[in-house]
Scaffold this motif. Structure first.
Motif, mmCIF file in Angstrom:
data_model
loop_
_atom_site.group_PDB
_atom_site.id
_atom_site.type_symbol
_atom_site.label_atom_id
_atom_site.label_comp_id
_atom_site.label_asym_id
_atom_site.label_seq_id
_atom_site.Cartn_x
_atom_site.Cartn_y
_atom_site.Cartn_z
ATOM 1 N N LYS A 129 8.019 61.997 -104.147
ATOM 2 C CA LYS A 129 6.733 61.730 -104.794
ATOM 3 C C LYS A 129 6.904 60.718 -105.923
ATOM 4 O O LYS A 129 6.092 59.800 -106.076
ATOM 5 N N MET A 130 7.970 60.855 -106.694
ATOM 6 C CA MET A 130 8.228 59.923 -107.790
ATOM 7 C C MET A 130 8.571 58.524 -107.259
ATOM 8 O O MET A 130 8.185 57.529 -107.840
ATOM 9 N N ARG A 171 5.311 56.915 -106.308
ATOM 10 C CA ARG A 171 4.594 56.508 -107.527
ATOM 11 C C ARG A 171 5.210 55.226 -108.112
ATOM 12 O O ARG A 171 4.493 54.336 -108.575
#
Length: 147
Positions: free
Chosen positions: A32-33, A36
């Motif tokens: 997820k990071m 992002r």
């Protein structure tokens, strides 16, 4: 009591198991990071393209270029700006990872979209969008061209 001290097999298995469980729990967070970070890098790229468009327009009677490739190398010095880090392909000035709406000028409606991510660049989560007024924003995924 001069016996040897060491790890038993059971202790070693417990430690390895704890590390494996911790890694398995953190993997979705790390992914997820990474997504992002790609969105932020892509946003920086389209911001640079937006600045280049406005510099081009200042030099050409407020008209934007016919295509994004016209900005390289005169207004955009590095070709990697045309590459979205989330894309599976490597974008170039000739084949950018971003869609460009030609035919607009500085006098066009300020909220009109002029550059946006190609479909699928960010796993269909959304797109970075540049408007004629130079603003850059993240728009959640919708079908078709962003508004």
């Amino acid at each position: 009591m001069g016996g040897k001290r060491g790890f038993t097999l059971a202790e070693l298995l417990i430690v390895v198991t704890v590390f494996a469980i911790t890694f398995a729990m953190l993997t979705p967070f790390i992914n997820k990071m990474r997504e992002r970070a790609d969105i932020i890098k892509c946003s920086a790229n389209v911001r640079l393209l937006s600045l280049a468009l406005h510099m081009y327009a200042a030099d050409h009677d407020d008209a934007f270029p016919p295509d994004l490739g016209s900005l390289y190398p005169g207004y955009v010095k590095e070709e990697k700006v045309f590459d979205c880090p989330a894309s599976k392909l490597i974008g170039t000035a000739a084949m950018s990872d971003y869609e460009y709406v030609s035919g607009l000028s500085e006098s066009s409606e300020p909220a009109e979209v002029i550059i946006y991510d190609r479909a699928g660049n960010h796993n269909n989560l959304g797109r970075n969008v540049v408007r004629v007024n130079g603003s850059v924003e993240w728009v959640r995924s919708t079908e078709g061209k962003p508004r």
